[in-house]
Design a protein around this motif. Structure first.
Motif, mmCIF file in Angstrom:
data_model
loop_
_atom_site.group_PDB
_atom_site.id
_atom_site.type_symbol
_atom_site.label_atom_id
_atom_site.label_comp_id
_atom_site.label_asym_id
_atom_site.label_seq_id
_atom_site.Cartn_x
_atom_site.Cartn_y
_atom_site.Cartn_z
ATOM 1 N N ARG A 42 0.744 -1.420 -0.103
ATOM 2 C CA ARG A 42 0.010 0.068 -0.101
ATOM 3 C C ARG A 42 0.854 1.225 -0.037
ATOM 4 O O ARG A 42 0.545 2.362 -0.697
ATOM 5 N N LEU A 43 1.865 1.079 0.710
ATOM 6 C CA LEU A 43 3.022 2.391 0.750
ATOM 7 C C LEU A 43 3.433 2.648 -0.643
ATOM 8 O O LEU A 43 3.782 3.817 -0.965
ATOM 9 N N PHE A 44 3.785 1.611 -1.293
ATOM 10 C CA PHE A 44 4.449 1.589 -2.586
ATOM 11 C C PHE A 44 3.659 2.224 -3.465
ATOM 12 O O PHE A 44 4.046 3.274 -4.224
ATOM 13 N N ARG A 45 2.488 1.849 -3.384
ATOM 14 C CA ARG A 45 1.199 2.467 -4.251
ATOM 15 C C ARG A 45 1.383 4.133 -3.749
ATOM 16 O O ARG A 45 1.191 5.020 -4.853
ATOM 17 N N GLN A 46 1.177 4.359 -2.911
ATOM 18 C CA GLN A 46 1.240 5.722 -2.363
ATOM 19 C C GLN A 46 2.257 6.712 -2.627
ATOM 20 O O GLN A 46 2.081 7.779 -3.131
ATOM 21 N N CYS A 47 3.599 6.132 -2.472
ATOM 22 C CA CYS A 47 4.778 6.873 -3.047
ATOM 23 C C CYS A 47 4.734 7.006 -4.545
ATOM 24 O O CYS A 47 5.253 7.890 -4.988
ATOM 25 N N LEU A 48 4.132 5.972 -5.393
ATOM 26 C CA LEU A 48 3.961 6.055 -6.709
ATOM 27 C C LEU A 48 3.332 7.352 -7.143
ATOM 28 O O LEU A 48 3.485 7.980 -8.024
ATOM 29 N N ASP A 49 2.101 7.557 -6.347
ATOM 30 C CA ASP A 49 0.982 8.599 -6.481
ATOM 31 C C ASP A 49 1.769 10.001 -6.157
ATOM 32 O O ASP A 49 1.912 10.836 -7.091
ATOM 33 N N LEU A 50 2.765 10.103 -5.304
ATOM 34 C CA LEU A 50 3.595 11.255 -4.937
ATOM 35 C C LEU A 50 4.654 11.401 -5.918
ATOM 36 O O LEU A 50 4.501 12.513 -6.359
ATOM 37 N N ALA A 51 5.159 10.420 -6.651
ATOM 38 C CA ALA A 51 6.013 10.519 -7.491
ATOM 39 C C ALA A 51 5.619 11.172 -9.056
ATOM 40 O O ALA A 51 5.999 11.947 -9.539
ATOM 41 N N CYS A 52 4.350 10.528 -9.019
ATOM 42 C CA CYS A 52 3.478 11.086 -10.301
ATOM 43 C C CYS A 52 3.391 12.518 -10.221
ATOM 44 O O CYS A 52 3.419 13.200 -11.053
ATOM 45 N N LYS A 53 2.991 12.935 -9.093
ATOM 46 C CA LYS A 53 2.516 14.377 -8.430
ATOM 47 C C LYS A 53 3.761 15.145 -8.717
ATOM 48 O O LYS A 53 3.907 16.477 -9.502
ATOM 49 N N HIS A 54 4.874 14.746 -8.447
ATOM 50 C CA HIS A 54 6.034 15.907 -8.266
ATOM 51 C C HIS A 54 6.931 15.492 -9.676
ATOM 52 O O HIS A 54 7.453 16.651 -10.081
ATOM 53 N N PHE A 55 6.886 14.456 -10.336
ATOM 54 C CA PHE A 55 7.860 14.111 -11.631
ATOM 55 C C PHE A 55 7.149 14.409 -12.898
ATOM 56 O O PHE A 55 7.621 14.575 -13.838
ATOM 57 N N TYR A 56 5.784 13.944 -12.762
ATOM 58 C CA TYR A 56 5.067 14.111 -13.876
ATOM 59 C C TYR A 56 3.614 14.761 -13.911
ATOM 60 O O TYR A 56 2.585 14.102 -14.176
ATOM 61 N N PRO A 57 3.541 15.936 -13.455
ATOM 62 C CA PRO A 57 2.438 16.705 -13.093
ATOM 63 C C PRO A 57 1.304 17.090 -14.391
ATOM 64 O O PRO A 57 0.400 17.055 -14.264
ATOM 65 N N GLY A 58 2.129 17.029 -15.381
ATOM 66 C CA GLY A 58 1.383 17.486 -16.745
ATOM 67 C C GLY A 58 0.940 16.033 -17.590
ATOM 68 O O GLY A 58 0.216 16.196 -18.642
ATOM 69 N N LEU A 59 1.145 14.821 -16.700
ATOM 70 C CA LEU A 59 0.840 13.554 -17.529
ATOM 71 C C LEU A 59 -0.306 13.051 -16.933
ATOM 72 O O LEU A 59 -0.705 13.343 -15.808
ATOM 73 N N THR A 60 -1.140 12.226 -17.682
ATOM 74 C CA THR A 60 -2.035 11.249 -16.835
ATOM 75 C C THR A 60 -1.394 10.638 -16.094
ATOM 76 O O THR A 60 -0.070 10.120 -16.054
ATOM 77 N N VAL A 61 -2.229 9.990 -15.046
ATOM 78 C CA VAL A 61 -1.676 9.163 -13.858
ATOM 79 C C VAL A 61 -1.030 7.773 -14.711
ATOM 80 O O VAL A 61 -0.272 6.995 -14.397
ATOM 81 N N GLU A 62 -1.857 7.477 -15.762
ATOM 82 C CA GLU A 62 -1.361 6.072 -16.606
ATOM 83 C C GLU A 62 -0.021 6.186 -17.255
ATOM 84 O O GLU A 62 0.763 5.432 -17.078
ATOM 85 N N GLU A 63 0.324 7.237 -17.696
ATOM 86 C CA GLU A 63 1.526 7.739 -18.672
ATOM 87 C C GLU A 63 2.558 7.950 -17.192
ATOM 88 O O GLU A 63 3.873 7.515 -17.642
ATOM 89 N N GLY A 64 2.154 8.694 -16.442
ATOM 90 C CA GLY A 64 3.138 8.878 -15.367
ATOM 91 C C GLY A 64 3.711 7.730 -14.582
ATOM 92 O O GLY A 64 4.860 7.342 -14.534
ATOM 93 N N ARG A 65 2.689 6.731 -14.439
ATOM 94 C CA ARG A 65 3.074 5.389 -13.762
ATOM 95 C C ARG A 65 3.849 4.464 -14.877
ATOM 96 O O ARG A 65 4.905 3.705 -14.515
ATOM 97 N N ARG A 66 3.594 4.632 -16.080
ATOM 98 C CA ARG A 66 4.446 3.903 -17.186
ATOM 99 C C ARG A 66 5.692 4.409 -17.078
ATOM 100 O O ARG A 66 6.619 3.554 -17.160
ATOM 101 N N ARG A 67 5.911 5.774 -17.173
ATOM 102 C CA ARG A 67 7.359 6.085 -16.779
ATOM 103 C C ARG A 67 7.933 5.714 -15.554
ATOM 104 O O ARG A 67 9.268 5.594 -15.675
ATOM 105 N N LEU A 68 7.392 5.717 -14.544
ATOM 106 C CA LEU A 68 7.878 5.184 -13.352
ATOM 107 C C LEU A 68 8.336 3.890 -13.508
ATOM 108 O O LEU A 68 9.349 3.343 -12.776
#
Length: 172
Positions: A42-68
């Motif tokens: 659960r913490l890993f998923r939460q950190c993925l969401d934080l990483a998307c917000k910080h590193f890929y704010p202009g992308l969709t969640v799907e594209e941000g997670r793909r890049r992660l």
């Protein structure tokens, strides 16, 4: 629970240092400078969401997670275990890499079932069944980057995307 190598690969080696991001991760329960042996998935998923917000704010969640997912593979290859795995990938080739991939996900206690189905010579269907809420797009990026390390140029499509059941269709 999942082993720290998952966190180390992405959040220690795969992403650049970022003070605000690291503070939010510490507040969530992960300190990249003080790794524990294991963490809740659960913490890993939460950190993925934080990483998307910080590193890929202009992308969709799907594209941000793909890049992660791609960055995880790059970071994982900088760990001790990852160096060993990375050296062997070009020798394995894409088909054997995909056939062995379900074994690589057994490094934690999560109830993840993965079935690798070879559909044609250069085509696989990876069937993921789990109750832990994996991101199909993170795994898509992970497999894309892993296949590139086997010297293949993959095309991956997600079908039936839900947190507990999805397929990745892979060609190269």
């Amino acid at each position: 629970m999942t082993r720290a190598i998952l966190f180390e690969g992405l959040f220690v080696h795969g992403l650049p240092r970022n003070e605000h991001f690291e503070e939010e991760m510490r507040e969530a329960g992960f300190d990249r400078d003080d790794l524990l042996p294991q963490y809740p998935l659960r913490l890993f998923r939460q950190c993925l969401d934080l990483a998307c917000k910080h590193f890929y704010p202009g992308l969709t969640v799907e594209e941000g997670r793909r890049r992660l997912g791609q960055q995880f593979v790059q970071g994982f290859s900088q760990t001790v275990l990852g160096r060993v795995v990375s050296v062997s990938l070009p020798l394995l080739g894409p088909a054997r890499f995909l056939k062995k991939f379900p074994e690589h996900l057994r490094f934690d206690s999560s109830p993840i079932l993965v079935n690798a189905v070879q559909v044609a010579e250069r085509q696989f269907r990876m069937e993921f069944r789990t109750g832990v809420g994996l991101s199909p797009y993170f795994l898509r990026g992970l497999l894309e980057e892993g296949l590139r390390m086997t010297r293949a140029t993959p095309a991956i499509r997600v079908t039936q995307p839900s947190p507990i059941s999805f397929d990745l269709h892979i060609t190269w």
